[in-house]
Write an enzyme that holds these catalytic residues in place. Sequence first.
Site, PDB file in Angstrom:
ATOM      1  CD  GLU A 153      37.604  35.376  43.428  1.00 41.23           C
ATOM      2  OE1 GLU A 153      38.327  36.312  43.815  1.00 41.23           O
ATOM      3  OE2 GLU A 153      36.407  35.264  43.747  1.00 41.23           O
ATOM      4  CE  LYS A 158      36.090  37.679  46.404  1.00 46.32           C
ATOM      5  NZ  LYS A 158      35.208  36.718  45.746  1.00 46.32           N
ATOM      6  CG  ASN A 192      38.790  38.462  49.410  1.00 45.44           C
ATOM      7  OD1 ASN A 192      39.550  39.343  48.990  1.00 45.44           O
ATOM      8  ND2 ASN A 192      38.670  37.279  48.817  1.00 45.44           N
ATOM      9  N   GLY A 201      33.252  38.311  50.802  1.00 44.22           N
ATOM     10  CA  GLY A 201      33.565  39.133  49.628  1.00 44.22           C
ATOM     11  C   GLY A 201      32.569  40.267  49.490  1.00 44.22           C
ATOM     12  N   GLY A 202      31.560  40.079  48.648  1.00 42.79           N
ATOM     13  CA  GLY A 202      30.617  41.136  48.297  1.00 42.79           C
ATOM     14  C   GLY A 202      30.074  41.933  49.474  1.00 42.79           C
ATOM     15  N   GLY A 210      30.307  34.471  45.403  1.00 41.18           N
ATOM     16  CA  GLY A 210      29.808  35.516  44.514  1.00 41.18           C
ATOM     17  C   GLY A 210      28.543  35.128  43.762  1.00 41.18           C
ATOM     18  CB  SER A 217      26.807  33.773  49.037  1.00 42.97           C
ATOM     19  OG  SER A 217      27.160  33.858  47.659  1.00 42.97           O
ATOM     20  CG  HIS A 237      40.098  33.609  47.082  1.00 44.81           C
ATOM     21  ND1 HIS A 237      39.423  33.511  45.894  1.00 44.81           N
ATOM     22  CD2 HIS A 237      39.190  33.990  48.011  1.00 44.81           C
ATOM     23  CE1 HIS A 237      38.149  33.824  46.111  1.00 44.81           C
ATOM     24  NE2 HIS A 237      37.990  34.123  47.378  1.00 44.81           N
ATOM     25  CD  GLU A 262      36.385  31.784  50.558  1.00 45.97           C
ATOM     26  OE1 GLU A 262      35.742  32.729  51.003  1.00 45.97           O
ATOM     27  OE2 GLU A 262      37.205  31.901  49.637  1.00 45.97           O
TER      28      GLU A 262
END
Length: 253
Positions: free
Chosen positions: A99, A11, A9, A236-237, A175, A215, A97, A169
């Site tokens: 967010e 983002k 993802n 993500g990251g 994050g 994470s 998601h 999640e």
Amino acid sequence: MRKQIAAANWKMNLTWAQGKKLLQDILAAGISLKDNQHAIFGVPSPYLTLADVVVREKSNYAVSAQNCYDKKSGAYTGEIAAEMLQSVGIKYCIVGHSERREYFNESNQMLAEKLNRCLENGITPIFCCGEPLPVREAGAQNSHVELQLKESLFHLSADQLKSIVIAYEPIWAIGTGKTASTEQAQEMHACVRAVLAEKYSASVADEISILYGGSVKANNAKELFSCPDVDGGLVGGASLVAADFITIIQSLK
Ligand code: PGA
């Protein structure tokens, strides 16, 4: 065996030049995926077809949208319909998601409609659920996630349910570098599967891939994915770094 999925993802990150290089570097690793293993890239919408051109020839690699709208079409400036995704060959879409739930007020009811739009158009939704920190601290995570599943999924037929992917999640892990422990992940994934088994059947629930997100890193993916009810991750990251995401794909069971 259930599909095992490493889903990136991105983002709202990367220029197309950076994203293209990232994809090319990951593909250059030449990872050989088993039949049930899939690598999916949730790229920003302007890159969907460009990214699809890069990965299309590789079997079990695909591109995903990060969102779509809950209406079929019409005067909704700036929104993207599931039918539009389908019309350019996109096969997956992240739905709900945290967010989007938080910053764009997406409700469980709205997400139910988004799932309908995806399924009508042959797009596999990656449906996200998960609790915020205060809910976890109050020990109410199971009922929180159960309500998300009930209100967004329970109108689906068993066949429809079988064509979705779920991502659990915990918001406190997204994050933050604070990953859920394998015990916490396995417990929650088993809970999600039990909720689905009760409404549908154990055999239907057993077919649903449930990804863990929050994470996931190169150094914890293998352990998380080894949990019996964890079928990969939504990342993500760490999906923005080729070497890290390569390791994460290689951690699939
Ligand atoms: P993270 O994000 O891996 O950076 O925690 C996961 C997600 O939001 O899907």
